[in-house]
Each structure stands twice: as C-alpha cells, then as structure tokens.
Design a protein around this motif. Structure first.
Motif, PDB file in Angstrom:
ATOM      1  N   LEU A  87     -16.972  13.697   4.244  1.00  9.33           N
ATOM      2  CA  LEU A  87     -16.646  13.002   5.490  1.00  9.33           C
ATOM      3  C   LEU A  87     -17.478  11.730   5.605  1.00  9.33           C
ATOM      4  O   LEU A  87     -16.973  10.669   5.998  1.00  9.33           O
ATOM      5  N   GLY A  88     -18.753  11.816   5.228  1.00  7.78           N
ATOM      6  CA  GLY A  88     -19.636  10.656   5.324  1.00  7.78           C
ATOM      7  C   GLY A  88     -19.269   9.559   4.357  1.00  7.78           C
ATOM      8  O   GLY A  88     -19.095   8.398   4.752  1.00  7.78           O
ATOM      9  N   TYR A  89     -19.126   9.882   3.067  1.00  5.95           N
ATOM     10  CA  TYR A  89     -18.823   8.803   2.119  1.00  5.95           C
ATOM     11  C   TYR A  89     -17.387   8.315   2.282  1.00  5.95           C
ATOM     12  O   TYR A  89     -17.080   7.157   1.999  1.00  5.95           O
ATOM     13  N   GLY A  90     -16.504   9.187   2.782  1.00 10.62           N
ATOM     14  CA  GLY A  90     -15.150   8.730   3.083  1.00 10.62           C
ATOM     15  C   GLY A  90     -15.145   7.718   4.215  1.00 10.62           C
ATOM     16  O   GLY A  90     -14.456   6.687   4.150  1.00 10.62           O
ATOM     17  N   LEU A  91     -15.919   7.987   5.254  1.00  6.11           N
ATOM     18  CA  LEU A  91     -16.010   7.050   6.381  1.00  6.11           C
ATOM     19  C   LEU A  91     -16.573   5.705   5.943  1.00  6.11           C
ATOM     20  O   LEU A  91     -16.106   4.654   6.384  1.00  6.11           O
ATOM     21  N   VAL A  92     -17.559   5.731   5.062  1.00  7.27           N
ATOM     22  CA  VAL A  92     -18.152   4.471   4.577  1.00  7.27           C
ATOM     23  C   VAL A  92     -17.088   3.634   3.870  1.00  7.27           C
ATOM     24  O   VAL A  92     -16.897   2.444   4.178  1.00  7.27           O
ATOM     25  N   VAL A  93     -16.401   4.228   2.927  1.00  2.00           N
ATOM     26  CA  VAL A  93     -15.423   3.486   2.117  1.00  2.00           C
ATOM     27  C   VAL A  93     -14.249   3.009   2.966  1.00  2.00           C
ATOM     28  O   VAL A  93     -13.874   1.825   2.928  1.00  2.00           O
ATOM     29  N   TYR A  94     -13.669   3.907   3.739  1.00  2.00           N
ATOM     30  CA  TYR A  94     -12.445   3.555   4.456  1.00  2.00           C
ATOM     31  C   TYR A  94     -12.716   2.679   5.670  1.00  2.00           C
ATOM     32  O   TYR A  94     -11.856   1.887   6.066  1.00  2.00           O
ATOM     33  N   SER A  95     -13.918   2.776   6.256  1.00  2.00           N
ATOM     34  CA  SER A  95     -14.258   1.848   7.343  1.00  2.00           C
ATOM     35  C   SER A  95     -14.310   0.422   6.820  1.00  2.00           C
ATOM     36  O   SER A  95     -13.839  -0.517   7.475  1.00  2.00           O
ATOM     37  N   VAL A  96     -14.882   0.256   5.632  1.00  2.00           N
ATOM     38  CA  VAL A  96     -14.919  -1.083   5.016  1.00  2.00           C
ATOM     39  C   VAL A  96     -13.496  -1.568   4.743  1.00  2.00           C
ATOM     40  O   VAL A  96     -13.160  -2.738   5.000  1.00  2.00           O
ATOM     41  N   VAL A  97     -12.650  -0.684   4.249  1.00  2.00           N
ATOM     42  CA  VAL A  97     -11.254  -1.053   3.959  1.00  2.00           C
ATOM     43  C   VAL A  97     -10.544  -1.485   5.226  1.00  2.00           C
ATOM     44  O   VAL A  97      -9.861  -2.520   5.259  1.00  2.00           O
ATOM     45  N   TRP A  98     -10.691  -0.705   6.297  1.00  2.00           N
ATOM     46  CA  TRP A  98      -9.988  -1.008   7.546  1.00  2.00           C
ATOM     47  C   TRP A  98     -10.540  -2.262   8.231  1.00  2.00           C
ATOM     48  O   TRP A  98      -9.780  -3.102   8.703  1.00  2.00           O
ATOM     49  N   LEU A  99     -11.871  -2.375   8.285  1.00  2.00           N
ATOM     50  CA  LEU A  99     -12.479  -3.498   9.000  1.00  2.00           C
ATOM     51  C   LEU A  99     -12.321  -4.818   8.248  1.00  2.00           C
ATOM     52  O   LEU A  99     -12.254  -5.886   8.862  1.00  2.00           O
ATOM     53  N   SER A 100     -12.249  -4.752   6.929  1.00  2.00           N
ATOM     54  CA  SER A 100     -12.107  -5.973   6.131  1.00  2.00           C
ATOM     55  C   SER A 100     -10.655  -6.443   6.046  1.00  2.00           C
ATOM     56  O   SER A 100     -10.395  -7.570   5.637  1.00  2.00           O
ATOM     57  N   LYS A 248      -0.577   1.038   2.931  1.00  2.00           N
ATOM     58  CA  LYS A 248      -0.736   0.577   1.557  1.00  2.00           C
ATOM     59  C   LYS A 248      -0.180  -0.839   1.368  1.00  2.00           C
ATOM     60  O   LYS A 248       0.770  -1.258   2.022  1.00  2.00           O
ATOM     61  N   ASN A 249      -0.805  -1.576   0.456  1.00  2.00           N
ATOM     62  CA  ASN A 249      -0.335  -2.897   0.048  1.00  2.00           C
ATOM     63  C   ASN A 249      -0.687  -3.082  -1.423  1.00  2.00           C
ATOM     64  O   ASN A 249      -1.046  -2.120  -2.107  1.00  2.00           O
ATOM     65  N   ALA A 250      -0.615  -4.290  -1.916  1.00  2.00           N
ATOM     66  CA  ALA A 250      -0.859  -4.532  -3.343  1.00  2.00           C
ATOM     67  C   ALA A 250      -2.313  -4.341  -3.745  1.00  2.00           C
ATOM     68  O   ALA A 250      -2.615  -4.118  -4.926  1.00  2.00           O
ATOM     69  N   ILE A 251      -3.239  -4.408  -2.780  1.00  2.00           N
ATOM     70  CA  ILE A 251      -4.665  -4.323  -3.093  1.00  2.00           C
ATOM     71  C   ILE A 251      -5.201  -2.901  -2.974  1.00  2.00           C
ATOM     72  O   ILE A 251      -6.062  -2.485  -3.746  1.00  2.00           O
ATOM     73  N   THR A 252      -4.703  -2.142  -2.014  1.00  2.00           N
ATOM     74  CA  THR A 252      -5.280  -0.826  -1.734  1.00  2.00           C
ATOM     75  C   THR A 252      -5.346   0.112  -2.939  1.00  2.00           C
ATOM     76  O   THR A 252      -6.316   0.875  -3.046  1.00  2.00           O
ATOM     77  N   PRO A 253      -4.382   0.128  -3.862  1.00  2.00           N
ATOM     78  CA  PRO A 253      -4.514   1.057  -5.002  1.00  2.00           C
ATOM     79  C   PRO A 253      -5.765   0.827  -5.845  1.00  2.00           C
ATOM     80  O   PRO A 253      -6.219   1.732  -6.534  1.00  2.00           O
ATOM     81  N   TYR A 254      -6.316  -0.391  -5.773  1.00  2.00           N
ATOM     82  CA  TYR A 254      -7.514  -0.696  -6.536  1.00  2.00           C
ATOM     83  C   TYR A 254      -8.796  -0.268  -5.814  1.00  2.00           C
ATOM     84  O   TYR A 254      -9.870  -0.267  -6.412  1.00  2.00           O
ATOM     85  N   VAL A 255      -8.677   0.096  -4.545  1.00  2.00           N
ATOM     86  CA  VAL A 255      -9.863   0.328  -3.725  1.00  2.00           C
ATOM     87  C   VAL A 255      -9.965   1.759  -3.212  1.00  2.00           C
ATOM     88  O   VAL A 255     -11.034   2.362  -3.247  1.00  2.00           O
ATOM     89  N   ILE A 256      -8.862   2.327  -2.726  1.00  2.00           N
ATOM     90  CA  ILE A 256      -8.924   3.620  -2.059  1.00  2.00           C
ATOM     91  C   ILE A 256      -8.568   4.770  -3.008  1.00  2.00           C
ATOM     92  O   ILE A 256      -8.216   4.557  -4.152  1.00  2.00           O
ATOM     93  N   ASP A 257      -8.674   5.980  -2.457  1.00  2.00           N
ATOM     94  CA  ASP A 257      -8.305   7.208  -3.155  1.00  2.00           C
ATOM     95  C   ASP A 257      -9.292   7.496  -4.291  1.00  2.00           C
ATOM     96  O   ASP A 257     -10.279   6.787  -4.487  1.00  2.00           O
ATOM     97  N   GLU A 258      -9.014   8.554  -5.045  1.00  2.00           N
ATOM     98  CA  GLU A 258      -9.901   8.968  -6.129  1.00  2.00           C
ATOM     99  C   GLU A 258      -9.780   8.062  -7.350  1.00  2.00           C
ATOM    100  O   GLU A 258     -10.534   8.220  -8.314  1.00  2.00           O
ATOM    101  N   PHE A 259      -8.855   7.107  -7.311  1.00  2.00           N
ATOM    102  CA  PHE A 259      -8.603   6.243  -8.456  1.00  2.00           C
ATOM    103  C   PHE A 259      -8.928   4.786  -8.143  1.00  2.00           C
ATOM    104  O   PHE A 259      -8.611   3.900  -8.932  1.00  2.00           O
TER     105      PHE A 259
END
Length: 282
Positions: A87-100, A248-259
C-alpha cells in the motif's frame, strides 16, 4: 570441511535441486495445458500451487515431516509491515503518476475495469476498497500461499544455510523471476503498449527487490506468513486498486504496473535499504 559437513552440504544441494526440478516439471505440465489452441484454465491454479507442492514433496522425501516450512504465526508487527508495504510503495508510485499527469486518477476507469456500475461515486469506491482490502486480501493470500510455501517457506531458509541474506535474496529472486517468464512470454502477462523486453527487465528488478524484503521477513520471523501476506497485499493493491484507478495512455505502460519503471525503482530502493540494514548488522 570434514566428512559430516561435506555430507550435510551435499544433502542441502540435493534438496534444493530436487525442489527446483519438481517445480520445473509441475510448472511445465501446467503450461502444456495452458498454452495452445484449447487452453485449460483450470491448470492456472495448478501452476500457482506448483512451488508449494514441490516444497511439500521435497520436505517429506528428505525430512519425513513438514516442519521447517515456516508454519508458525509471526508477530503482529511483521504481519502489519507485510500488509502495509505494498500500500505504501503503491501510493508513492501512483501519486507521482497522478500528480504529474503521466496518468489520470479515474474512478470511472476503475469501474469499467473491475465491473462496477458507472458512473462510480466516491462512496462506491470506498465500499469497493474496503472489500478488496479485507475479503479480497484473504482470497489473494490463498493463491499467494501456493507460491510462497515454495519460494519463502522452503527455498529461502534452505539457501540461508549456505549463503548470506543478500545472496539468498538475490538467488531466490532470480529463480522467482525466471519462473514467471513463460507467463510473460507466452500468456501475455505483461503491459500492452510497451516493448516486451522493457517489461521483462522492470518485472525482474521488481521481483528481485521484493525478494530482499520477503527473505528478510521470512528469516527474521521464522514464518512464511509475512511473505504470504505481502504477496497477497501487493497483488490486491497494485492489480485491483492502483492500476484500474489509472487511466491509460501511451506513456503509462512504461511507468505503472509490475512491468513499468515506477515500482521497479521504488521496490529496488527497499531492497537497497534491506541490504544496508544487513550490512551494518554484520
């Protein structure tokens, strides 16, 4: 090394080799029925439980009992760490994705991906989150157990008899990552929209990083359950909360998820912190 030590070392090597051989055979049988023109989805469950079954068979063959696989319930603090970390590391990563603006936070994306009614109100989201964070974790833990009894229940403590925590975590992490490769290469378990090699690299870094945390928890607690709970929590929060909440967009596959690179970097940092902790405790 005296004869007794040499025999013990050979026995340890044989145990690990038999476990890995059994896991490979059982996994290969399941993939045989999963891949092809007429896939048998029931073998997906067999695939998940292959490491656990291999661990049980190996332990019974060599020890004639199932003690040593980490059955005892660990301290509540270890279970809380295991539940909270994803939950913690997910919030860190996805908060950056959403806020940026890399990807947008979207309740409607969540609703469409998990089958909820649309439009989805915030109250409905909290109900959904409460269900997956409780009942969903229990269901996820049953599946995570199928892997973790093998990787952390058996393999990690066996490797730790010969290697340091860092080496044990790295070796078990590489094996764990390779075990997933057929699913990534053959069953489309990856991020659509990014090159396969990129997803494979990010996934490998993520899995090895998680292995450091899970090996540390396993050896610290002498219990497999923190690893089971961390695995379950990761799957629930990353796969059924954070990913679906992100449009999702053209950039998100490079940033989110386990891949994507996001989780690989943050979990890699966690692995480095475990390494530093063990380094200064020696």
């Amino acid at each position: 090394m005296n004869q007794s030590q040499a025999a013990s070392s050979n026995n340890l090597g044989a145990k690990i080799a038999i476990f890995l051989l059994l896991t490979t055979v059982l996994t290969s049988i399941c993939y045989y029925f999963l891949v092809g023109s007429n896939p048998q989805e029931a073998f997906g469950l067999g695939l998940i439980f292959s490491p656990a079954l291999a661990a049980i068979i190996t332990q019974l063959v060599f020890e004639r009992r199932l003690a040593g696989l980490g059955w005892k319930i660990s301290a509540p603090k270890d279970l809380l760490i295991s539940y909270s970390l994803p939950l913690g590391y997910g919030l860190v990563v996805y908060s950056v994705v959403w806020l940026s603006g890399i990807g947008d936070f979207s309740l409607q994306a969540l609703a469409s991906q998990v089958g909820l009614a649309t439009p989805l109100a915030i109250s409905g989201f909290w109900v959904y989150l409460g269900e997956v964070a409780t009942v969903g974790i229990v269901r996820s833990a049953v599946l995570a157990f199928g892997e973790e009894l093998g990787w952390r229940g058996f393999l990690v403590p066996e490797l730790s008899k010969r290697y340091s925590l860092v080496a044990t975590a790295a070796i078990s992490g590489v094996i764990w990552a390779i075990w997933h490769y057929p699913a990534i290469l053959l069953v489309e378990y990856n991020n659509a929209g990014a090159p396969l090699w990129f997803g494979l690299c990010c996934f490998t870094i993520l899995v090895i990083g998680l292995s450091f945390v899970m090996a540390w928890l396993r050896l610290k607690s002498a219990s497999v359950w923190p690893a089971v709970l961390l695995h379950a929590s990761h799957n629930i929060f990353i796969q059924t909360v954070f990913n679906p909440l992100t449009s999702k967009n053209a950039i998100t596959p490079y940033v989110i998820d386990e891949f994507g690179v996001g989780l690989a970097l943050v979990v890699g940092l966690l692995a480095w912190l475990v390494w530093r902790r063990t380094k200064y405790q020696q």
